[in-house]
Design a protein around this motif. Structure first.
Motif, PDB file in Angstrom:
ATOM      1  N   THR A   1       0.862  -1.178   0.000  1.00 20.24           N
ATOM      2  CA  THR A   1       0.000   0.000   0.000  1.00 20.24           C
ATOM      3  C   THR A   1       0.899   1.228   0.000  1.00 20.24           C
ATOM      4  O   THR A   1       2.057   1.177   0.425  1.00 20.24           O
ATOM      5  N   ILE A   2       0.342   2.329  -0.499  1.00 23.37           N
ATOM      6  CA  ILE A   2       1.060   3.600  -0.512  1.00 23.37           C
ATOM      7  C   ILE A   2       0.091   4.679  -0.061  1.00 23.37           C
ATOM      8  O   ILE A   2      -1.109   4.462  -0.010  1.00 23.37           O
ATOM      9  N   GLY A   3       0.615   5.831   0.232  1.00 25.62           N
ATOM     10  CA  GLY A   3      -0.272   6.940   0.549  1.00 25.62           C
ATOM     11  C   GLY A   3      -0.077   7.474   1.942  1.00 25.62           C
ATOM     12  O   GLY A   3       0.961   7.307   2.562  1.00 25.62           O
ATOM     13  N   SER A   4      -1.128   8.044   2.437  1.00 27.01           N
ATOM     14  CA  SER A   4      -1.044   8.817   3.669  1.00 27.01           C
ATOM     15  C   SER A   4      -1.153   7.945   4.909  1.00 27.01           C
ATOM     16  O   SER A   4      -1.360   6.736   4.842  1.00 27.01           O
ATOM     17  N   THR A   5      -1.069   8.608   6.030  1.00 26.60           N
ATOM     18  CA  THR A   5      -1.173   7.926   7.320  1.00 26.60           C
ATOM     19  C   THR A   5      -2.583   7.452   7.633  1.00 26.60           C
ATOM     20  O   THR A   5      -2.796   6.809   8.650  1.00 26.60           O
ATOM     21  N   THR A   6      -3.537   7.742   6.772  1.00 23.38           N
ATOM     22  CA  THR A   6      -4.912   7.282   6.995  1.00 23.38           C
ATOM     23  C   THR A   6      -5.132   5.850   6.512  1.00 23.38           C
ATOM     24  O   THR A   6      -6.221   5.312   6.675  1.00 23.38           O
ATOM     25  N   GLY A   7      -4.111   5.235   5.931  1.00 25.46           N
ATOM     26  CA  GLY A   7      -4.260   3.913   5.314  1.00 25.46           C
ATOM     27  C   GLY A   7      -4.932   2.875   6.191  1.00 25.46           C
ATOM     28  O   GLY A   7      -5.847   2.175   5.763  1.00 25.46           O
ATOM     29  N   GLY A   8      -4.486   2.752   7.429  1.00 27.18           N
ATOM     30  CA  GLY A   8      -5.073   1.763   8.334  1.00 27.18           C
ATOM     31  C   GLY A   8      -6.509   2.084   8.686  1.00 27.18           C
ATOM     32  O   GLY A   8      -7.369   1.207   8.727  1.00 27.18           O
TER      33      GLY A   8
END
Length: 147
Positions: A67-74
């Motif tokens: 996965t990539i992207g912001s800290t909101t992933g989880g």
């Protein structure tokens, strides 16, 4: 048919058709329509992912490198599970990042009526072999069968 063995991040069994991304998946961009606009099929909204854009993710065996992207992933993964818009399972060729793992583990622990097995470290050969629509079976011990 081919079997792959990975590390169990969130336990469970699943059987679903494969949906494959050869590039990292931005969870926020991918699940935004499902979370904000009520798309129960979780149609991928990430225009930067040509493998997934416009395809239904809910109920599929999501096969990806990372996965990539912001800290909101989880949080995005946890919310997708809580809204019953999650993939049937998530299968990573590489080790899962800590944010995505946190969302998957929290969903596994906190949500009683939801399962989304997550297996990581399946290896590069896994993503070379699997194609969209192939039948995926996930077993409790981290074995993934691709037919």
């Amino acid at each position: 048919m081919k079997k792959f063995k990975g590390r169990v991040v969130a336990s469970g069994k699943a059987e679903a058709p494969a949906l494959v991304s050869r590039v990292g998946v931005n969870t926020l961009a991918s699940f935004q329509k499902a979370l904000q606009f009520g798309d129960k099929k979780a149609t991928c909204g990430d225009q930067n992912n040509p493998d997934l854009y416009g395809k239904q993710m809910a109920g599929k065996a999501l096969c990806l490198p990372r996965t990539i992207g912001s800290t909101t992933g989880g949080l995005v993964l946890y919310c997708a599970c809580s809204m019953h818009r999650q993939p049937a399972c998530m299968l990573f060729s590489e080790p899962i990042d800590s944010l995505a793992a946190a969302g998957a583990v929290l969903a596994d622990v906190w949500l009683e009526d939801v399962t989304m097995p997550v297996i990581d470290s399946l290896g590069g050969e896994f993503l070379q072999y699997v194609k969209d629509g192939m039948k995926i079976t996930v077993k409790d011990d981290g074995v993934v069968v691709v037919e």
